[in-house]
Design a protein around this motif. Structure first.
Motif, mmCIF file in Angstrom:
data_model
loop_
_atom_site.group_PDB
_atom_site.id
_atom_site.type_symbol
_atom_site.label_atom_id
_atom_site.label_comp_id
_atom_site.label_asym_id
_atom_site.label_seq_id
_atom_site.Cartn_x
_atom_site.Cartn_y
_atom_site.Cartn_z
ATOM 1 N N ALA A 717 0.864 -1.177 -0.007
ATOM 2 C CA ALA A 717 -0.217 0.012 -0.044
ATOM 3 C C ALA A 717 0.625 1.144 0.415
ATOM 4 O O ALA A 717 1.805 1.443 1.006
ATOM 5 C CB ALA A 717 -0.915 -0.216 1.126
ATOM 6 N N VAL A 719 0.798 5.583 -0.245
ATOM 7 C CA VAL A 719 -0.164 6.633 -0.124
ATOM 8 C C VAL A 719 0.089 7.679 -1.335
ATOM 9 O O VAL A 719 0.990 7.805 -1.854
ATOM 10 C CB VAL A 719 0.066 7.181 1.096
ATOM 11 C CG1 VAL A 719 1.437 8.185 1.216
ATOM 12 C CG2 VAL A 719 -0.969 8.355 1.410
ATOM 13 N N ARG A 720 -1.149 8.188 -1.789
ATOM 14 C CA ARG A 720 -1.258 9.061 -3.151
ATOM 15 C C ARG A 720 -1.869 10.216 -2.731
ATOM 16 O O ARG A 720 -3.077 10.495 -1.966
ATOM 17 C CB ARG A 720 -1.623 8.346 -4.186
ATOM 18 C CG ARG A 720 -1.148 7.500 -4.684
ATOM 19 C CD ARG A 720 0.488 7.798 -5.316
ATOM 20 N NE ARG A 720 1.105 6.727 -6.072
ATOM 21 C CZ ARG A 720 2.225 6.231 -5.259
ATOM 22 N NH1 ARG A 720 2.499 6.752 -3.939
ATOM 23 N NH2 ARG A 720 2.895 5.525 -5.749
ATOM 24 N N PRO A 731 5.088 10.806 -2.285
ATOM 25 C CA PRO A 731 5.235 10.542 -0.686
ATOM 26 C C PRO A 731 6.536 10.952 -0.045
ATOM 27 O O PRO A 731 6.619 11.421 0.830
ATOM 28 C CB PRO A 731 4.719 9.210 -0.745
ATOM 29 C CG PRO A 731 4.529 8.547 -2.001
ATOM 30 C CD PRO A 731 4.704 9.674 -2.796
ATOM 31 N N ALA A 732 7.699 10.766 -1.065
ATOM 32 C CA ALA A 732 9.023 11.121 -0.418
ATOM 33 C C ALA A 732 9.148 12.424 0.019
ATOM 34 O O ALA A 732 9.824 12.944 1.069
ATOM 35 C CB ALA A 732 10.006 10.792 -1.579
ATOM 36 N N LEU A 747 -2.089 10.025 9.237
ATOM 37 C CA LEU A 747 -1.765 9.559 7.825
ATOM 38 C C LEU A 747 -1.850 8.119 7.727
ATOM 39 O O LEU A 747 -2.688 7.322 6.886
ATOM 40 C CB LEU A 747 -0.630 10.317 7.113
ATOM 41 C CG LEU A 747 -0.167 10.012 5.794
ATOM 42 C CD1 LEU A 747 0.489 11.287 5.419
ATOM 43 C CD2 LEU A 747 0.577 8.865 5.503
ATOM 44 N N VAL A 751 -4.018 5.111 6.082
ATOM 45 C CA VAL A 751 -3.460 4.156 4.817
ATOM 46 C C VAL A 751 -3.743 2.638 5.540
ATOM 47 O O VAL A 751 -4.337 1.653 4.699
ATOM 48 C CB VAL A 751 -2.088 4.165 4.615
ATOM 49 C CG1 VAL A 751 -1.500 3.247 3.745
ATOM 50 C CG2 VAL A 751 -1.817 5.485 4.120
ATOM 51 N N ASN A 775 3.551 0.671 4.704
ATOM 52 C CA ASN A 775 4.907 1.353 5.275
ATOM 53 C C ASN A 775 4.442 2.184 6.798
ATOM 54 O O ASN A 775 3.503 2.735 6.867
ATOM 55 C CB ASN A 775 5.227 2.350 4.094
ATOM 56 C CG ASN A 775 5.796 1.675 2.957
ATOM 57 O OD1 ASN A 775 6.792 1.109 2.986
ATOM 58 N ND2 ASN A 775 5.022 1.711 2.034
ATOM 59 N N VAL A 776 5.509 2.002 7.368
ATOM 60 C CA VAL A 776 5.238 2.718 8.956
ATOM 61 C C VAL A 776 6.548 3.356 9.181
ATOM 62 O O VAL A 776 7.675 2.804 8.928
ATOM 63 C CB VAL A 776 5.152 1.422 9.882
ATOM 64 C CG1 VAL A 776 5.361 2.202 11.465
ATOM 65 C CG2 VAL A 776 3.910 0.541 9.998
ATOM 66 N N GLN A 780 6.100 6.812 13.668
ATOM 67 C CA GLN A 780 4.653 5.923 14.240
ATOM 68 C C GLN A 780 5.163 4.908 15.103
ATOM 69 O O GLN A 780 4.368 4.558 15.975
ATOM 70 C CB GLN A 780 4.123 5.185 12.951
ATOM 71 C CG GLN A 780 3.263 6.317 12.126
ATOM 72 C CD GLN A 780 2.681 5.607 11.075
ATOM 73 O OE1 GLN A 780 3.488 5.566 9.727
ATOM 74 N NE2 GLN A 780 1.529 4.857 10.931
ATOM 75 N N ASP A 837 12.582 -2.595 5.439
ATOM 76 C CA ASP A 837 12.415 -1.959 4.049
ATOM 77 C C ASP A 837 13.868 -1.374 3.620
ATOM 78 O O ASP A 837 14.337 -0.927 4.633
ATOM 79 C CB ASP A 837 11.263 -1.062 4.032
ATOM 80 C CG ASP A 837 10.848 -0.420 2.796
ATOM 81 O OD1 ASP A 837 11.260 -1.114 1.604
ATOM 82 O OD2 ASP A 837 9.674 0.285 2.871
ATOM 83 N N ARG A 861 16.115 -1.169 -3.913
ATOM 84 C CA ARG A 861 16.119 -0.811 -5.094
ATOM 85 C C ARG A 861 17.366 -0.684 -5.863
ATOM 86 O O ARG A 861 17.767 -0.882 -6.975
ATOM 87 C CB ARG A 861 15.017 0.312 -5.446
ATOM 88 C CG ARG A 861 14.447 0.652 -6.547
ATOM 89 C CD ARG A 861 13.170 1.261 -6.802
ATOM 90 N NE ARG A 861 13.676 2.857 -6.391
ATOM 91 C CZ ARG A 861 12.813 3.647 -5.805
ATOM 92 N NH1 ARG A 861 11.869 3.034 -5.012
ATOM 93 N NH2 ARG A 861 13.182 4.901 -5.542
ATOM 94 N N GLU A 894 13.094 -5.261 -4.637
ATOM 95 C CA GLU A 894 12.130 -4.069 -5.087
ATOM 96 C C GLU A 894 12.815 -3.533 -6.304
ATOM 97 O O GLU A 894 13.890 -3.698 -6.724
ATOM 98 C CB GLU A 894 12.303 -3.014 -4.016
ATOM 99 C CG GLU A 894 11.713 -3.135 -2.610
ATOM 100 C CD GLU A 894 11.692 -1.945 -1.769
ATOM 101 O OE1 GLU A 894 10.603 -1.344 -1.766
ATOM 102 O OE2 GLU A 894 12.637 -1.578 -1.422
ATOM 103 N N GLY A 895 11.830 -2.827 -6.959
ATOM 104 C CA GLY A 895 12.512 -1.772 -8.007
ATOM 105 C C GLY A 895 12.868 -2.984 -9.328
ATOM 106 O O GLY A 895 13.848 -2.399 -10.274
ATOM 107 N N PRO A 921 2.389 1.141 -8.876
ATOM 108 C CA PRO A 921 1.433 1.333 -7.846
ATOM 109 C C PRO A 921 -0.024 1.647 -8.548
ATOM 110 O O PRO A 921 -0.142 2.712 -9.409
ATOM 111 C CB PRO A 921 1.897 2.288 -6.820
ATOM 112 C CG PRO A 921 3.266 2.209 -7.157
ATOM 113 C CD PRO A 921 3.638 2.061 -8.581
#
Ligand code: C2E
Ligand code: CA
Ligand code: CA
Length: 958
Positions: A717, A719-720, A731-732, A747, A751, A775-776, A780, A837, A861, A894-895, A921
């Motif tokens: 998931a 976020v957008r 998001p970055a 936020l 999500v 993603n956390v 958080q 991650d 990535r 990833e990537g 995504p």
């Protein structure tokens, strides 16, 4: 004085009245008694007098009658004279007799008037004849109204028949005493019931009323004292007795008594006046001192002690009382004066705390108490405390402080006592002189004295000041003076302690408690001063914003004790980097600011900033712990980057933030564009908050496929946010802002909820999806709401916990505190999967991996991208895979963008693949179409109508 006190005083009136009454009553009684007595006496006297006079009169009357009788006899025996008399001439006895007649014998006479006129006495009786014959005279009552008694004799006693001679007595002769009686006495003469004569005929009835009264006995008739005397006439004149009645009106006696009464009254009055005068005299003698005492007491009550009560007689009770009162007033006066001075000092203490004024007042007061002395109030230096590194704030600002007495000496003193100091002259110190010591010698030398009295002002067992009195001897200082000296000294102690406290508060208000550095307020003060100087001298001022990089993690992991020690050490290192003229301030937490004034060139600041970074990058040692902290520094310069402190600090902060972003341990100088950037960031934060509130954030899903089967097994998931003006914001860009401004929890929960609900919906729709990754952020994990949110959303969506995978970045794990590790363990115990991650970019060591609960490693990535060209990247991925397998974790790459990359990764044994090669995504609806159906019946429902060409249907990827 007399009138005022006498009339006003109730006591005086009472005593005076009492005196008068006590004098008046006896005087009155006495006067009454006396009056009565006088009256009695007067009456008796009057009566006796009356008796005597009545007797005398009676005797004289008797005598006159006898004489008249003899004279008549003689006349009778002298025929010649008789003839002359009878012829109406030559009656030389006419005083005795009014007239003389000869009465012829019954045979008829030849001379004289007719013998039978009615005015003539009647013929003698037989008995009278006998009497006449004896040669004696007879007496007859008057024959006429105003006549006189008659005397009768025989011309020839041997032959009475020859004729009788009758003579009417002369009134004046007979009653001769009428004139000599006096005005108040009356006399009457009566014979039986006939009144012969009355000096006042009006009183005739009184003479008659007395008939039968005892001879000579007094009687009271008709308001008159009456005395009767009888005159016996039988023998001489053969006539009944006459009664002489003397009377005297009672009023006459009363008048005499009244005169006495007047005298008595005058005497009484005189006595009363005398008593009044004496009593007034005595009252005055009593009341004047009482009045003075009262006046005095009133004065003292008004606190006017300067005027004592005047004393006339020291010996009497009033004198003693006045003396006692004066003594009391004197004492009270000094006491009140002392209290007033103390109160003044207290006011001084409370109002402005002007230490010098308090010292001055105390000194002057003691000089007044002990005339002829010189007093100084001296601040003390506490060497002990100074040595301790702290600032002893008891010392006077003017620096004339003296050394505090040694503690041993103070310990020998009771709290109230004073020190009698004398220079050491070799002789032994006897009471009350304190034993000589180096301290006392030094003190006396400093004061230029040989001897003196010193009172230490104690505050919490420390001597904060000394009160030194010169020119005083022990004999002058009694208990009461010593007590006042102590009270004054205590005020000095309070003043100094208050000053110390004030300074401490001032210091605390402007300094950081832990490090002792100036706080933001004081820093601002100093920087603004520096700026003012720089403006004059055309210099630069650099403001360095220093933020410790990993302090929070150390504080969280190793505890606040270590954190505090670390900060203290860091400050010591910072101090070593700067000049004395520079100011280091603590802005809070692990943020510091350093002001470098007087710089000629801006790059002078760079040298200091580099030095700061370098010195803070060196390892710190706290106890057995070794920590690496590092720091990021932002620099803003006056005048280029700001005109005032606030502006400079804000810009230095922005620069520091940049330094953090640029990788830690950097120095970044502020540039104008940063400000615009910062402004954008603020705007974005503002917009983001609104977007979150309005639930405008969307969640897209990126597929993760199983390396072996190629099936979409999971979704990440992501976020957008489509900004109304800026369009899609990556998001970055906004996630770090959300972290910074505290929006990340809201936020993240949004999500998380979306992800769980979507997966639940897909499953209900019969699509096959094993997991969803969310993603956390580090924030958080530290926030404390995550566990609750995860449990809530899983329950809400009715998902088994292992459906959810939480992706935490490797960096988060490296800095993880005990709390974060505990949280991850709890989540894992719940069944939630944990993925690391961006693995390979952080600083994780093998020990972290062993300690932390991790199910999945997500190879970053960057490795995947470089793998094809860089054999080292390939071997790193290979090593990661080997390590993960050894630790029982699965690996996701990833990537993945190309088939070649995919093949390499599969060859290395990676478990799952994620990347554009399998799908970007995408919105949830699109993602569902990519999922494989659980059974033939549900197949149609999982295929969305608008499924894209590439995405085909569930399981299409296989
Ligand atoms: P990430 O967790 O590493 O997420 C993967 C990022 O790689 C995503 O970027 C994704 O679009 C991108 N990506 C996937 N496949 C490829 C590929 O083949 N080539 C390339 N070049 N990129 C690929 P995105 O969506 O922009 O997210 C960026 C970062 O934002 C994420 O990195 C994650 O750290 C963070 N993020 C995104 N969504 C959330 C969220 O809901 N919560 C939190 N805390 N962070 C999120
Ligand atoms: Ca991720
Ligand atoms: Ca990642």
């Amino acid at each position: 004085m007399f009138d005022r006190t006498f009339l006003r005083s109730r006591v005086a009136r009472r005593i005076f009245g009492l005196f008068l009454v006590s004098a008046f009553v006896p005087v009155l009684v006495l006067a009454l008694l006396a009056w009565h007595q006088v009256q009695q006496t007067n009456e008796t006297h009057a009566r006796q007098h009356l008796q005597a006079r009545a007797g005398a009169y009676a005797r004289a009357l008797h005598e006159r009658l006898l004489n008249a009788g003899l004279a008549l006899r003689a006349l009778a025996e002298s025929p010649l004279d008789l003839a002359t008399v009878l012829q109406g001439g030559g009656l030389h006895e006419e005083v005795v007799f009014r007239r003389v007649i000869r009465v012829a014998p019954p045979r008829g006479g030849d001379v004289g008037p007719a013998a039978t006129a009615d005015w003539m006495p009647a013929a003698p009786s037989d008995h009278e004849w006998l009497h006449l014959a004896g040669g004696r005279a007879v007496l007859r009552a008057p024959t006429t109204r105003n006549g006189a008694p008659w005397l009768g004799v025989a011309l020839d006693p041997s032959d009475p028949a020859r004729g009788l001679l009758w003579a009417e007595l002369g009134l004046a002769f007979l009653w001769e005493t009428d004139e000599a009686l006096g005005s108040d006495v009356e006399v009457c003469v009566a014979q039986a019931a006939q009144v012969l004569h009355c000096s006042d005929p009006a009183h005739a009835h009184v003479a008659l009323a007395l008939d039968g009264t005892a001879d000579g006995a007094p009687a009271l008739v008709d308001g008159m004292d009456v005395v009767a005397r009888s005159v016996p006439l039988k023998a001489a004149f053969d006539a009944p007795p006459w009664r002489v009645v003397f009377m005297h009106p009672r009023a006459g006696v009363g008048a005499a008594t009244l005169a006495d009464a007047w005298r008595l009254g005058a005497m009484g009055l005189f006595t009363l006046l005398l008593v009044a005068w004496l009593s007034v005299l005595q009252i005055r003698r009593t009341l004047v001192p009482i009045d003075r005492l009262i006046e005095g007491a009133r004065r003292f009550a008004k606190q006017r002690f300067d005027e004592p009560v005047a004393i006339d007689d020291e010996r009497d009770e009033f004198g003693q009382l006045a003396r006692a009162l004066n003594g009391m007033a004197r004492q009270l006066g000094t006491r009140i004066e002392a209290m007033r001075v103390l109160a003044d000092i207290d006011r001084e203490l409370l109002a402005g705390l002007d230490l010098d004024r308090v010292r001055e007042r105390v000194a002057r007061r003691i000089e007044k108490l002990l005339p002829g002395t010189q007093v100084r109030v001296l601040a003390t230096r506490d060497d002990e405390r100074r040595a301790g590194g702290g600032t002893w704030i008891g010392a006077a600002p003017d620096g004339d402080a003296v050394a505090a007495p040694p503690r041993a000496l103070i310990a020998t003193l009771t709290r109230r006592a004073a020190l009698w100091l004398r220079r050491d002259d070799g002789t032994a110190a006897d009471e009350p002189w304190a034993p000589a010591s180096a301290w006392s010698d030094a003190l006396l030398a400093q004061l230029g004295l040989e001897r003196g009295l010193v009172l230490p002002a104690l505050w919490r067992d420390r001597v904060c000041a000394l009160v030194a009195v010169a020119g005083v001897e022990p004999a002058q200082v009694g208990d009461s003076v010593l007590r006042q000296l102590r009270e004054l000294t205590d005020r000095v102690a309070v003043a100094f302690a208050a000053r110390a406290r004030e300074r401490m508060l001032e210091h605390q208000a402007s300094h950081d408690l832990l490090t002792g550095l100036p706080n933001r307020m004081l820093l601002k003060d100093r920087v603004e001063r520096d700026i003012a100087a720089a403006r004059r001298n055309q210099h630069h001022v650099a403001l360095l914003f220093v933020d410790l990089d990993r302090f929070k993690q150390v504080n969280d992991t190793l505890g606040h004790g270590v954190g505090d020690a670390l900060l203290t050490q860091a400050v010591q290192r910072l101090r070593a980097c700067v000049r004395d003229s520079d100011t280091i301030g603590r802005l809070g937490g692990d943020e510091f600011a350093i002001a470098l004034p007087g710089l000629r060139m801006p790059h002078d600041a760079a040298r200091v900033a580099d030095q700061v970074v370098a010195t803070l990058s060196a390892p710190f040692r706290v106890g057995h712990q070794e920590c690496f902290i590092g720091a990021s520094v932002g620099v803003a310069m006056y005048p280029d980057d700001g005109k005032g402190f606030d502006e400079l600090l804000a810009h230095a902060d922005i620069a520091m933030y940049r330094a953090k972003g640029a990788g830690r341990g950097c120095v970044v100088f502020f540039e104008a564009e940063m400000k615009a950037h910062e402004r954008d960031r603020r705007q974005l934060a503002h917009d983001l908050r609104r977007a979150i509130e309005r639930r405008e954030l969307e969640v897209h899903f990126q597929p993760r496929v199983d390396a072996a089967s190629g099936r979409v097994v999971s979704a990440e998931a992501l976020v957008r946010w489509t900004h109304p003006q800026l369009g899609a914001v990556p998001p970055a860009r906004f996630v770090p802002i959300a972290e910074e401004v505290g929006l990340i929890d809201a936020l993240g929960e949004h999500v998380l909820a979306q992800a769980c609900q979507r997966v639940a919906a897909w499953r209900r729709a019969g699509c096959r999806v094993d997991r969803v990754s969310v993603n956390v952020s580090a924030r958080q994990l530290r926030g404390g709401q995550l566990l609750h949110a995860v449990r809530r959303e899983l329950r809400a969506a009715a998902l088994p916990p292992d459906t959810l995978e939480l992706e935490v970045t490797e960096g988060t794990i490296v800095d993880a505190s005990a709390a974060v590790t505990d949280l991850l363990h709890t989540l894992r115990a719940d069944g939630v999967r944990i993925a690391l991650d961006d693995f390979g970019t952080g600083y994780s060591s093998m020990s972290y991996l062993r300690r932390l609960p991790t199910d999945v490693l997500k190879v970053d990535r960057s490795f995947v991208a470089e793998m094809a060209d860089d054999p080292r990247a390939l071997s790193i991925v290979g090593a990661i895979v080997a390590m993960a397998q050894a630790l029982g974790m699965s690996v996701t790459a990833e990537g993945v963008e190309t088939q070649a990359q995919a093949e390499l990764l599969v060859g290395l044994g990676v478990d799952e693949l994620q990347g554009y090669l399998y799908g970007r995504p995408m919105p949830a609806g699109d993602f569902a179409a990519r999922l494989e159906r659980v059974s033939a019946e549900t197949r149609s429902r999982c295929r969305p109508e608008t499924a894209s060409r590439r995405d085909g249907a569930c399981g299409g990827a296989g």
